[in-house]
Design a protein around this motif. Structure first.
Motif, PDB file in Angstrom:
ATOM      1  N   LEU A  36      12.440 -37.083  32.439  1.00  0.00           N
ATOM      2  CA  LEU A  36      11.967 -36.019  31.559  1.00  0.00           C
ATOM      3  C   LEU A  36      11.245 -34.989  32.404  1.00  0.00           C
ATOM      4  O   LEU A  36      10.370 -35.336  33.203  1.00  0.00           O
ATOM      5  N   THR A  37      11.607 -33.726  32.246  1.00  0.00           N
ATOM      6  CA  THR A  37      10.910 -32.639  32.907  1.00  0.00           C
ATOM      7  C   THR A  37      10.216 -31.806  31.834  1.00  0.00           C
ATOM      8  O   THR A  37      10.849 -31.415  30.851  1.00  0.00           O
ATOM      9  N   VAL A  38       8.932 -31.577  32.009  1.00  0.00           N
ATOM     10  CA  VAL A  38       8.128 -30.811  31.054  1.00  0.00           C
ATOM     11  C   VAL A  38       7.620 -29.568  31.767  1.00  0.00           C
ATOM     12  O   VAL A  38       6.934 -29.653  32.781  1.00  0.00           O
ATOM     13  N   ARG A  39       7.979 -28.395  31.249  1.00  0.00           N
ATOM     14  CA  ARG A  39       7.500 -27.130  31.785  1.00  0.00           C
ATOM     15  C   ARG A  39       6.403 -26.606  30.852  1.00  0.00           C
ATOM     16  O   ARG A  39       6.511 -26.720  29.649  1.00  0.00           O
ATOM     17  N   GLY A  40       5.361 -26.065  31.419  1.00  0.00           N
ATOM     18  CA  GLY A  40       4.245 -25.560  30.626  1.00  0.00           C
ATOM     19  C   GLY A  40       3.183 -26.626  30.382  1.00  0.00           C
ATOM     20  O   GLY A  40       2.387 -26.504  29.469  1.00  0.00           O
ATOM     21  N   CYS A  41       3.159 -27.656  31.215  1.00  0.00           N
ATOM     22  CA  CYS A  41       2.149 -28.712  31.103  1.00  0.00           C
ATOM     23  C   CYS A  41       0.842 -28.219  31.706  1.00  0.00           C
ATOM     24  O   CYS A  41       0.815 -27.746  32.837  1.00  0.00           O
ATOM     25  N   LYS A  42      -0.237 -28.347  30.945  1.00  0.00           N
ATOM     26  CA  LYS A  42      -1.536 -27.907  31.432  1.00  0.00           C
ATOM     27  C   LYS A  42      -2.305 -29.018  32.130  1.00  0.00           C
ATOM     28  O   LYS A  42      -3.088 -28.758  33.030  1.00  0.00           O
ATOM     29  N   ARG A  43      -2.054 -30.270  31.697  1.00  0.00           N
ATOM     30  CA  ARG A  43      -2.861 -31.363  32.247  1.00  0.00           C
ATOM     31  C   ARG A  43      -2.247 -32.715  31.901  1.00  0.00           C
ATOM     32  O   ARG A  43      -1.654 -32.867  30.842  1.00  0.00           O
ATOM     33  N   ILE A  44      -2.410 -33.684  32.773  1.00  0.00           N
ATOM     34  CA  ILE A  44      -2.068 -35.073  32.455  1.00  0.00           C
ATOM     35  C   ILE A  44      -3.330 -35.689  31.873  1.00  0.00           C
ATOM     36  O   ILE A  44      -4.349 -35.807  32.553  1.00  0.00           O
ATOM     37  N   LEU A  45      -3.290 -36.069  30.584  1.00  0.00           N
ATOM     38  CA  LEU A  45      -4.465 -36.600  29.898  1.00  0.00           C
ATOM     39  C   LEU A  45      -4.644 -38.095  30.112  1.00  0.00           C
ATOM     40  O   LEU A  45      -5.770 -38.575  30.231  1.00  0.00           O
ATOM     41  N   SER A  46      -3.544 -38.838  30.113  1.00  0.00           N
ATOM     42  CA  SER A  46      -3.613 -40.265  30.410  1.00  0.00           C
ATOM     43  C   SER A  46      -2.301 -40.678  31.069  1.00  0.00           C
ATOM     44  O   SER A  46      -1.265 -40.060  30.849  1.00  0.00           O
ATOM     45  N   TYR A  47      -2.404 -41.743  31.860  1.00  0.00           N
ATOM     46  CA  TYR A  47      -1.269 -42.125  32.689  1.00  0.00           C
ATOM     47  C   TYR A  47      -1.191 -43.640  32.753  1.00  0.00           C
ATOM     48  O   TYR A  47      -2.150 -44.304  33.154  1.00  0.00           O
ATOM     49  N   GLY A  48      -0.062 -44.198  32.330  1.00  0.00           N
ATOM     50  CA  GLY A  48       0.167 -45.634  32.422  1.00  0.00           C
ATOM     51  C   GLY A  48       1.657 -45.906  32.468  1.00  0.00           C
ATOM     52  O   GLY A  48       2.477 -45.012  32.237  1.00  0.00           O
ATOM     53  N   SER A  49       2.018 -47.142  32.741  1.00  0.00           N
ATOM     54  CA  SER A  49       3.434 -47.467  32.885  1.00  0.00           C
ATOM     55  C   SER A  49       4.182 -47.501  31.550  1.00  0.00           C
ATOM     56  O   SER A  49       5.405 -47.452  31.529  1.00  0.00           O
ATOM     57  N   GLU A  50       3.448 -47.536  30.422  1.00  0.00           N
ATOM     58  CA  GLU A  50       4.094 -47.557  29.104  1.00  0.00           C
ATOM     59  C   GLU A  50       3.779 -46.331  28.257  1.00  0.00           C
ATOM     60  O   GLU A  50       4.421 -46.101  27.235  1.00  0.00           O
ATOM     61  N   LEU A  51       2.762 -45.542  28.661  1.00  0.00           N
ATOM     62  CA  LEU A  51       2.392 -44.345  27.910  1.00  0.00           C
ATOM     63  C   LEU A  51       1.815 -43.299  28.853  1.00  0.00           C
ATOM     64  O   LEU A  51       0.897 -43.592  29.625  1.00  0.00           O
ATOM     65  N   ILE A  52       2.369 -42.096  28.782  1.00  0.00           N
ATOM     66  CA  ILE A  52       1.832 -40.946  29.505  1.00  0.00           C
ATOM     67  C   ILE A  52       1.568 -39.865  28.470  1.00  0.00           C
ATOM     68  O   ILE A  52       2.436 -39.550  27.652  1.00  0.00           O
ATOM     69  N   CYS A  53       0.357 -39.319  28.481  1.00  0.00           N
ATOM     70  CA  CYS A  53      -0.019 -38.268  27.541  1.00  0.00           C
ATOM     71  C   CYS A  53      -0.265 -36.977  28.317  1.00  0.00           C
ATOM     72  O   CYS A  53      -1.031 -36.965  29.284  1.00  0.00           O
ATOM     73  N   LEU A  54       0.401 -35.898  27.892  1.00  0.00           N
ATOM     74  CA  LEU A  54       0.311 -34.610  28.565  1.00  0.00           C
ATOM     75  C   LEU A  54      -0.230 -33.556  27.608  1.00  0.00           C
ATOM     76  O   LEU A  54       0.081 -33.567  26.416  1.00  0.00           O
ATOM     77  N   ARG A  55      -1.008 -32.606  28.122  1.00  0.00           N
ATOM     78  CA  ARG A  55      -1.447 -31.446  27.338  1.00  0.00           C
ATOM     79  C   ARG A  55      -0.397 -30.366  27.538  1.00  0.00           C
ATOM     80  O   ARG A  55      -0.143 -29.914  28.648  1.00  0.00           O
ATOM     81  N   VAL A  56       0.272 -29.977  26.446  1.00  0.00           N
ATOM     82  CA  VAL A  56       1.279 -28.913  26.484  1.00  0.00           C
ATOM     83  C   VAL A  56       0.899 -27.883  25.432  1.00  0.00           C
ATOM     84  O   VAL A  56       0.739 -28.216  24.265  1.00  0.00           O
TER      85      VAL A  56
END
Length: 94
Positions: A36-56
């Motif tokens: 998955l490529t996300v353009r316009g991401c402002k920040r990685i809010l949380s990072y794990g092997s089963e869940l990644i949360c991004l500020r878009v």
């Protein structure tokens, strides 16, 4: 009176500029289940092997899966690899 989001969408269409290049915009490109490529991401809010949360834009993007990892992050662009099982926008899904 049109909302600012509508104005930006019309502006991007008329000038043939991708919406994610304008303020508050983002874009997603999913390649199969593995990238998955996300353009316009402002920040990685949380990072794990089963869940990644991004500020878009003004919201959150939740990427759920197995063996997830960010292969690149820079200039507002994030690439997530692994087995991507779901994507959700907004508050944390249950």
């Amino acid at each position: 009176m049109p909302r600012s989001r509508d104005l930006l969408s019309n502006f991007s269409k008329r000038l043939d500029i991708p919406r994610e290049a304008l303020p508050g915009g983002f874009g997603l490109t999913l390649s199969g289940e593995s990238e998955l490529t996300v353009r316009g991401c402002k920040r990685i809010l949380s990072y794990g092997s089963e869940l990644i949360c991004l500020r878009v834009g003004k919201t959150r993007l939740f990427v759920r899966g197995k063996g997830l990892f960010c292969t690149s992050f820079g200039a507002g662009c994030v690439t997530v690899s692994g087995r991507i099982m779901s994507l959700a926008l907004g508050e944390e899904p249950t």
